[in-house]
Design a protein around this motif. Structure first.
Motif, PDB file in Angstrom:
ATOM      1  N   THR A   1       0.864  -1.179   0.000  1.00 35.95           N
ATOM      2  CA  THR A   1       0.000   0.000   0.000  1.00 35.95           C
ATOM      3  C   THR A   1       0.899   1.227   0.000  1.00 35.95           C
ATOM      4  OG1 THR A   1      -1.638  -1.182   1.312  1.00 35.95           O
ATOM      5  CG2 THR A   1      -1.825   1.217   1.247  1.00 35.95           C
ATOM      6  N   PRO A   2       0.778   2.106  -1.011  1.00 38.29           N
ATOM      7  CA  PRO A   2       1.609   3.310  -1.029  1.00 38.29           C
ATOM      8  C   PRO A   2       1.183   4.299   0.058  1.00 38.29           C
ATOM      9  CG  PRO A   2       0.104   3.293  -2.893  1.00 38.29           C
ATOM     10  CD  PRO A   2      -0.081   1.999  -2.179  1.00 38.29           C
ATOM     11  N   ILE A   3       2.171   4.945   0.660  1.00 35.18           N
ATOM     12  CA  ILE A   3       1.912   5.995   1.650  1.00 35.18           C
ATOM     13  C   ILE A   3       2.321   7.332   1.051  1.00 35.18           C
ATOM     14  CG2 ILE A   3       2.517   6.869   3.936  1.00 35.18           C
ATOM     15  CD1 ILE A   3       2.916   3.920   4.772  1.00 35.18           C
ATOM     16  N   THR A   4       3.545   7.405   0.545  1.00 26.18           N
ATOM     17  CA  THR A   4       4.035   8.567  -0.201  1.00 26.18           C
ATOM     18  C   THR A   4       4.659   8.032  -1.478  1.00 26.18           C
ATOM     19  OG1 THR A   4       6.281   8.556   0.721  1.00 26.18           O
ATOM     20  CG2 THR A   4       4.603   9.782   1.965  1.00 26.18           C
ATOM     21  N   LYS A   5       5.204   8.926  -2.282  1.00 24.83           N
ATOM     22  CA  LYS A   5       5.851   8.488  -3.526  1.00 24.83           C
ATOM     23  C   LYS A   5       7.083   7.628  -3.259  1.00 24.83           C
ATOM     24  CE  LYS A   5       7.448  10.359  -7.899  1.00 24.83           C
ATOM     25  NZ  LYS A   5       7.700  11.562  -8.689  1.00 24.83           N
ATOM     26  N   GLU A   6       7.764   7.887  -2.130  1.00 23.63           N
ATOM     27  CA  GLU A   6       9.005   7.179  -1.811  1.00 23.63           C
ATOM     28  C   GLU A   6       8.853   6.037  -0.807  1.00 23.63           C
ATOM     29  OE1 GLU A   6       8.876  10.671  -1.293  1.00 23.63           O
ATOM     30  OE2 GLU A   6       9.531  11.077  -3.317  1.00 23.63           O
ATOM     31  N   ARG A   7       7.721   5.931  -0.125  1.00 27.26           N
ATOM     32  CA  ARG A   7       7.544   4.922   0.927  1.00 27.26           C
ATOM     33  C   ARG A   7       6.188   4.251   0.813  1.00 27.26           C
ATOM     34  NH1 ARG A   7      11.441   2.664   3.290  1.00 27.26           N
ATOM     35  NH2 ARG A   7      10.179   2.131   5.061  1.00 27.26           N
ATOM     36  N   GLY A   8       6.132   3.044   1.316  1.00 30.55           N
ATOM     37  CA  GLY A   8       4.884   2.309   1.349  1.00 30.55           C
ATOM     38  C   GLY A   8       4.880   1.335   2.506  1.00 30.55           C
ATOM     39  N   GLU A   9       3.814   0.583   2.597  1.00 28.80           N
ATOM     40  CA  GLU A   9       3.655  -0.368   3.690  1.00 28.80           C
ATOM     41  C   GLU A   9       3.285  -1.728   3.120  1.00 28.80           C
ATOM     42  OE1 GLU A   9       3.477  -1.363   7.783  1.00 28.80           O
ATOM     43  OE2 GLU A   9       4.055   0.529   6.902  1.00 28.80           O
ATOM     44  N   CYS A  10       3.998  -2.741   3.564  1.00 29.38           N
ATOM     45  CA  CYS A  10       3.665  -4.113   3.233  1.00 29.38           C
ATOM     46  C   CYS A  10       2.864  -4.678   4.404  1.00 29.38           C
ATOM     47  CB  CYS A  10       4.931  -4.935   3.014  1.00 29.38           C
ATOM     48  SG  CYS A  10       4.601  -6.696   2.772  1.00 29.38           S
ATOM     49  N   ARG A  11       1.702  -5.239   4.128  1.00 26.52           N
ATOM     50  CA  ARG A  11       0.861  -5.771   5.208  1.00 26.52           C
ATOM     51  C   ARG A  11       1.562  -6.884   5.973  1.00 26.52           C
ATOM     52  NH1 ARG A  11      -4.277  -5.909   1.471  1.00 26.52           N
ATOM     53  NH2 ARG A  11      -3.024  -7.558   0.579  1.00 26.52           N
TER      54      ARG A  11
ATOM     55  N   ASN B   1       5.330  -7.456   5.888  1.00 27.46           N
ATOM     56  CA  ASN B   1       6.700  -7.162   6.306  1.00 27.46           C
ATOM     57  C   ASN B   1       6.945  -5.737   6.784  1.00 27.46           C
ATOM     58  OD1 ASN B   1       7.731  -9.807   5.646  1.00 27.46           O
ATOM     59  ND2 ASN B   1       7.392  -9.247   3.531  1.00 27.46           N
ATOM     60  N   GLY B   2       5.926  -4.890   6.812  1.00 26.89           N
ATOM     61  CA  GLY B   2       6.106  -3.530   7.315  1.00 26.89           C
ATOM     62  C   GLY B   2       6.548  -2.543   6.248  1.00 26.89           C
ATOM     63  N   GLY B   3       7.192  -1.466   6.676  1.00 26.02           N
ATOM     64  CA  GLY B   3       7.600  -0.391   5.781  1.00 26.02           C
ATOM     65  C   GLY B   3       8.603  -0.824   4.735  1.00 26.02           C
ATOM     66  N   THR B   4       8.458  -0.256   3.540  1.00 29.14           N
ATOM     67  CA  THR B   4       9.360  -0.589   2.436  1.00 29.14           C
ATOM     68  C   THR B   4       9.305   0.519   1.392  1.00 29.14           C
ATOM     69  OG1 THR B   4       9.991  -2.315   0.863  1.00 29.14           O
ATOM     70  CG2 THR B   4       7.641  -1.917   1.148  1.00 29.14           C
ATOM     71  N   THR B   5      10.147   0.396   0.383  1.00 32.03           N
ATOM     72  CA  THR B   5      10.121   1.329  -0.739  1.00 32.03           C
ATOM     73  C   THR B   5       9.436   0.644  -1.918  1.00 32.03           C
ATOM     74  OG1 THR B   5      12.286   0.590  -1.502  1.00 32.03           O
ATOM     75  CG2 THR B   5      12.240   2.488  -0.011  1.00 32.03           C
ATOM     76  N   PRO B   6       8.774   1.424  -2.793  1.00 28.33           N
ATOM     77  CA  PRO B   6       8.057   0.805  -3.905  1.00 28.33           C
ATOM     78  C   PRO B   6       8.963   0.123  -4.919  1.00 28.33           C
ATOM     79  CG  PRO B   6       7.992   3.196  -4.093  1.00 28.33           C
ATOM     80  CD  PRO B   6       8.621   2.867  -2.775  1.00 28.33           C
ATOM     81  N   ASP B   7      10.235   0.527  -4.989  1.00 27.96           N
ATOM     82  CA  ASP B   7      11.131  -0.034  -5.998  1.00 27.96           C
ATOM     83  C   ASP B   7      12.002  -1.188  -5.482  1.00 27.96           C
ATOM     84  OD1 ASP B   7      12.662   1.553  -4.338  1.00 27.96           O
ATOM     85  OD2 ASP B   7      13.732   2.555  -5.965  1.00 27.96           O
TER      86      ASP B   7
END
Length: 46
Positions: free
Chosen positions: A11-21, A23-29
């Protein structure tokens, strides 16, 4: 190579960060083969 933003659990949060249901926080790339629990599930094609 698919990335986190191609996964159904991402799930995207900002353009540079997102959340994996799972594994937690991650980057989209981040490459899917780096998924720590190997739980990458591709999003259905539109």
């Amino acid at each position: 190579m698919p990335t986190c933003e191609d996964c159904i659990s991402y799930t995207p949060i900002t353009k540079e960060r997102g959340e994996c249901r799972i594994n937690g926080g991650t980057t989209p790339d981040r490459e899917s083969d780096r998924c720590p629990s190997r739980t990458f599930i591709p999003k259905p094609e539109k």
